[in-house]
Design an enzyme around this catalytic site. Sequence first.
Site, PDB file in Angstrom:
ATOM      1  CG  ASN A  24      -1.632   1.395   1.296  1.00 50.92           C
ATOM      2  OD1 ASN A  24      -1.655   2.088   0.558  1.00 50.92           O
ATOM      3  ND2 ASN A  24      -2.264   1.442   2.512  1.00 50.92           N
ATOM      4  CE  LYS A  42      -0.051   3.328   4.537  1.00 49.88           C
ATOM      5  NZ  LYS A  42       0.084   3.473   6.114  1.00 49.88           N
ATOM      6  CG  HIS A  70      -5.942   2.083   4.736  1.00 52.83           C
ATOM      7  ND1 HIS A  70      -5.495   3.050   5.618  1.00 52.83           N
ATOM      8  CD2 HIS A  70      -4.873   1.235   4.688  1.00 52.83           C
ATOM      9  CE1 HIS A  70      -4.270   2.669   6.156  1.00 52.83           C
ATOM     10  NE2 HIS A  70      -3.961   1.706   5.699  1.00 52.83           N
ATOM     11  CD  GLU A 117      -3.047   5.409   6.374  1.00 52.22           C
ATOM     12  OE1 GLU A 117      -2.967   5.633   5.186  1.00 52.22           O
ATOM     13  OE2 GLU A 117      -2.342   5.010   7.388  1.00 52.22           O
ATOM     14  CD  GLU A 143      -3.680  -2.597   7.095  1.00 48.97           C
ATOM     15  OE1 GLU A 143      -2.580  -2.800   6.589  1.00 48.97           O
ATOM     16  OE2 GLU A 143      -4.343  -1.341   6.470  1.00 48.97           O
ATOM     17  N   GLY A 153       2.102   2.143  10.564  1.00 44.95           N
ATOM     18  CA  GLY A 153       3.125   3.315  10.585  1.00 44.95           C
ATOM     19  C   GLY A 153       3.802   3.407  11.751  1.00 44.95           C
ATOM     20  CB  SER A 176       4.650  -2.081  11.906  1.00 45.62           C
ATOM     21  OG  SER A 176       4.166  -0.530  12.165  1.00 45.62           O
TER      22      SER A 176
HETATM   23  P1  PGA Z   1       2.618   0.049   7.407  1.00 48.20           P
HETATM   24  O1  PGA Z   1       0.942   0.462   6.702  1.00 48.20           O
HETATM   25  O2  PGA Z   1       3.234  -1.244   7.089  1.00 48.20           O
HETATM   26  O3  PGA Z   1       3.222   1.381   7.111  1.00 48.20           O
HETATM   27  O4  PGA Z   1       2.189   0.155   8.833  1.00 48.20           O
HETATM   28  C1  PGA Z   1       0.135  -0.501   6.560  1.00 48.20           C
HETATM   29  C2  PGA Z   1      -1.120  -0.073   6.213  1.00 48.20           C
HETATM   30  O5  PGA Z   1      -1.622   0.964   6.448  1.00 48.20           O
HETATM   31  O6  PGA Z   1      -1.488  -0.683   5.009  1.00 48.20           O
END
Ligand code: PGA
Length: 248
Positions: free
Chosen positions: A9, A11, A94, A96, A166, A172, A212
């Site tokens: 992903n 982003k 997601h 976000e 997630e 993140g 992560s």
């Molecule tokens: P991350 O993000 O691996 O940077 O924690 C995962 C995601 O949001 O899909």
Amino acid sequence: MRKKIIAGNWKMNKTPSEAVALIDELKPLVANDEADVVFCVPAIDIIPALEAAKGTNIKIGAENMYYEESGAYTGEISPSMLTDVGVKYVIIGHSERREYFAETDVTVNKKVLKAFEHGITPIVCCGESLTQREQGVTIDFIRQQIKIAFLNVTAEQAKTAVIAYEPIWAIGTGKVATTEQAQEVCAAIRTCILEIYGEDTASEIRIQYGGSVSASSAPELFAQPDIDGGLVGGAALKADFGKIVNYK
Ligand code: PGA
């Protein structure tokens, strides 16, 4: 036996020219026939990314789409815009998007139904906040997210779906869920799907862990019985993604 699916992903990272450079760098590193490898990229990167990934095992996905076919929805991307260029996967809901763009379980459901209608595989995201985990309501909350996201989705469609678990507190932050926590929730998601659709669908649907994921955490996470791969943010933008895809 479910085939693993390991998706990046990206982003809001990488310009179109940077996207091409990253795909050129990663394509020899992510060659792996045992897993489906998907790069979900910003909308403007989709076309150059498809071009750069031609002839490789990399599939290109979108990070979002709208649930209407066309019309006065300034700034949105329709499902047929994605299918017209050959996109096969789309991330839906997601955390976000839920947090910053007001997406709800109801809009997630509309998008999931639309994606299936157009033959696009949705990667349906769910996950609890730290407060929800601390209050012991993680499983209840995720069951609710799943049940609404899959409203009116048929068993045949659900079989082909991907769910990404997630935990928001792990995204993140470098704070990866423990293998036990990730497996526990992914198993609960499979049970929820079993209750809705039965054994066949539950055993075919693929469930990813995200939050992560790194080259060091991937092998143990992906070895869990209910974890069928990962949705990877930060580590998908570097050579480490090759190690994650070839985690064995
Ligand atoms: P991350 O993000 O691996 O940077 O924690 C995962 C995601 O949001 O899909």
